[in-house]
Write a protein that holds these residues in place. Structure first.
Motif, PDB file in Angstrom:
ATOM      1  N   ARG A  83       1.322   7.086  -6.435  1.00 12.79           N
ATOM      2  CA  ARG A  83       0.264   8.072  -6.664  1.00 12.79           C
ATOM      3  C   ARG A  83       0.792   9.485  -6.491  1.00 12.79           C
ATOM      4  O   ARG A  83       0.492  10.379  -7.297  1.00 12.79           O
ATOM      5  N   GLU A 130       0.768   4.224  -2.787  1.00 11.18           N
ATOM      6  CA  GLU A 130       0.604   5.633  -2.421  1.00 11.18           C
ATOM      7  C   GLU A 130       1.800   6.453  -2.888  1.00 11.18           C
ATOM      8  O   GLU A 130       1.647   7.596  -3.345  1.00 11.18           O
ATOM      9  N   ARG A 151     -10.821   4.689   0.835  1.00 10.38           N
ATOM     10  CA  ARG A 151     -10.088   4.091  -0.294  1.00 10.38           C
ATOM     11  C   ARG A 151     -10.678   2.727  -0.661  1.00 10.38           C
ATOM     12  O   ARG A 151     -10.862   2.411  -1.844  1.00 10.38           O
ATOM     13  N   TYR A 170      -6.232   6.963  10.445  1.00 12.16           N
ATOM     14  CA  TYR A 170      -5.766   6.001   9.444  1.00 12.16           C
ATOM     15  C   TYR A 170      -6.938   5.168   8.915  1.00 12.16           C
ATOM     16  O   TYR A 170      -7.049   4.911   7.707  1.00 12.16           O
ATOM     17  N   ALA A 179      -0.184   4.439   5.048  1.00 14.92           N
ATOM     18  CA  ALA A 179       0.629   4.692   3.862  1.00 14.92           C
ATOM     19  C   ALA A 179       0.619   6.172   3.492  1.00 14.92           C
ATOM     20  O   ALA A 179       1.665   6.753   3.165  1.00 14.92           O
ATOM     21  N   GLN A 180      -0.553   6.782   3.550  1.00 13.42           N
ATOM     22  CA  GLN A 180      -0.639   8.202   3.206  1.00 13.42           C
ATOM     23  C   GLN A 180       0.191   9.048   4.165  1.00 13.42           C
ATOM     24  O   GLN A 180       0.901   9.967   3.742  1.00 13.42           O
ATOM     25  N   THR A 210       0.832  -1.200   0.000  1.00 12.84           N
ATOM     26  CA  THR A 210       0.000   0.000   0.000  1.00 12.84           C
ATOM     27  C   THR A 210       0.870   1.255   0.000  1.00 12.84           C
ATOM     28  O   THR A 210       0.548   2.236  -0.681  1.00 12.84           O
ATOM     29  N   THR A 211       1.966   1.220   0.731  1.00 12.34           N
ATOM     30  CA  THR A 211       2.896   2.345   0.739  1.00 12.34           C
ATOM     31  C   THR A 211       3.459   2.586  -0.655  1.00 12.34           C
ATOM     32  O   THR A 211       3.577   3.731  -1.112  1.00 12.34           O
ATOM     33  N   ALA A 251      -8.586   4.712   5.136  1.00 16.22           N
ATOM     34  CA  ALA A 251      -8.619   3.377   4.543  1.00 16.22           C
ATOM     35  C   ALA A 251     -10.031   2.993   4.107  1.00 16.22           C
ATOM     36  O   ALA A 251     -10.223   2.403   3.033  1.00 16.22           O
ATOM     37  N   SER A 270      -4.397   0.440   6.567  1.00 20.12           N
ATOM     38  CA  SER A 270      -3.291   0.448   5.610  1.00 20.12           C
ATOM     39  C   SER A 270      -3.184   1.728   4.786  1.00 20.12           C
ATOM     40  O   SER A 270      -2.098   2.316   4.673  1.00 20.12           O
ATOM     41  N   TRP A 271      -4.289   2.167   4.209  1.00 21.23           N
ATOM     42  CA  TRP A 271      -4.216   3.335   3.330  1.00 21.23           C
ATOM     43  C   TRP A 271      -3.913   4.603   4.112  1.00 21.23           C
ATOM     44  O   TRP A 271      -3.193   5.486   3.625  1.00 21.23           O
TER      45      TRP A 271
END
Length: 350
Positions: free
Chosen positions: A21, A18, A73, A66, A333-334, A14-15, A70, A329-330
């Motif tokens: 992105r 991101e 997303r 977090y 990662a962000q 996921t990192t 997530a 996770s998202w």
């Protein structure tokens, strides 16, 4: 600009997505001992997860932040890539017994910080609950088939030109030596951060989980289920999307390094699952395909997401999610990539 992501569990992948992105022209390499598809190690717990999205937090803070990111997303992925990603919007029933109600109180149980996020939490009619249950809540949330989802993330990265390398390292400096042109390395090593030289984070420890993978029933289940038994054991039933069978569990055993399944526990899991979800049938009739054991990479004090200078470069940590790896996770990662983008990329005029 060359960047390395060290670790290929759900947090590492996921990192990398991101990072791609926010920096689509960067040269990204994911290097890890275990890659999507591996199921030979309990340490690579992303393959063994349930998995779904449900928050256990009562108060707003970094963790709920977090999880909020997530959920949004995952909702977007479910709406646009359900058939490819193994991510699906699906109902979950949270079931509470009399002890839960006495301990926490009905109003506190009903008050969920994420009620608006998931478009409402509905109380279940008493006649729809098991006889022993005192309260039930229905939530429209997310369920995930990790086998498909991890492969989908990797496929997306490969199509974008991200390189994957299977390598094992004993010390973080070996990664810096092997990737001398990288401007930053993201440390997403999970449980490995406890023993990795140069990191050796003793706050990291395993929380053992054990589940059973069941064959698909003739009539598909209409929802997921969860019921907490005590601090160590709970019942969950997660039908995995796209023909992934049904995962039932489970336990949360802190500092337990035994990677062998407990067959007495397996019998309790089967019995409790059938009590919670009668649609499964009788415990003795369940078709068990596999007994799973995995170690959630937990950390005292919560996830470690921060940056530091090492050998004149940036080392950005992103590990310690414990049992919230997928559902946070998202957001994790962000946060990690934002540290790079705001405080690293800008200063380097990249």
């Amino acid at each position: 600009m060359s960047v390395v992501v060290f670790g290929a569990g759900v947090i590492g992948l996921t990192t990398a997505v991101e990072l791609l992105r926010q920096h689509p022209t960067a040269s990204i390499t994911v290097v890890a001992k275990h890659l999507p598809g591996d199921q030979s190690s309990s340490d690579y717990c992303s393959s063994w997860a349930g998995a779904n999205w449900i928050s256990y937090e009562d108060k707003l803070g970094a963790q709920t932040g977090y999880e909020h990111v997530a959920f949004q997303r995952f909702s977007t992925i479910a709406a646009n890539f359900a058939r490819q990603s193994g991510v699906k919007r699906f109902p979950l029933r949270l079931v509470y017994d009399e002890d839960d109600v006495k301990k926490y109180g009905t109003e506190k149980i009903r008050q969920k910080w994420y009620e608006d996020l998931v478009s409402g939490v509905t109380e279940v009619k008493k006649e729809e609950l098991p006889a022993w249950a005192s309260l039930g809540l229905d939530v429209a949330t997310i369920m995930i088939n990790p086998s498909i989802y991890l492969a989908w993330l990797q496929s997306h990265l490969l199509e974008a030109g991200v390189m994957f390398l299977r390598r094992s390292y004993d010390h973080i400096d070996q990664v810096f030596d092997d990737f001398s042109t990288a401007v930053a390395i993201f440390n997403c090593t999970g449980l490995g951060a406890r023993t990795l030289g140069g990191i050796e984070d003793k706050k990291v420890y395993p929380i053992k989980g054990q589940t059973l993978l069941l064959a698909e029933p003739s009539i598909p289940l209409s929802r997921m289920y969860m019921h907490k038994i005590n601090e160590d054991e709970f019942t969950h039933i997660f039908p995995r999307p796209l023909g992934g069978g049904i995962i039932v569990g489970g336990v949360r055993l802190h500092h337990d390094y035994n990677d062998k399944p407990d067959m007495d526990l397996a019998e309790r899991i089967k019995r409790r699952a059938c009590e919670l979800c009668p649609e499964l049938g009788k415990p003795e009739d369940l078709k068990v395909i596999r007994h799973n054991v995995g170690f959630r990479p937990s950390r005292e004090g919560g996830a470690h997401i921060e940056k530091e200078r090492r050998h004149g470069k940036w080392l950005i940590h992103n590990y310690g999610a414990g049992g919230t790896g997928y559902q946070a996770s998202w957001g994790m990662a962000q946060h990690a990539v934002d540290l790079f983008t705001k405080d690293v990329a800008t200063r380097a005029n990249l």
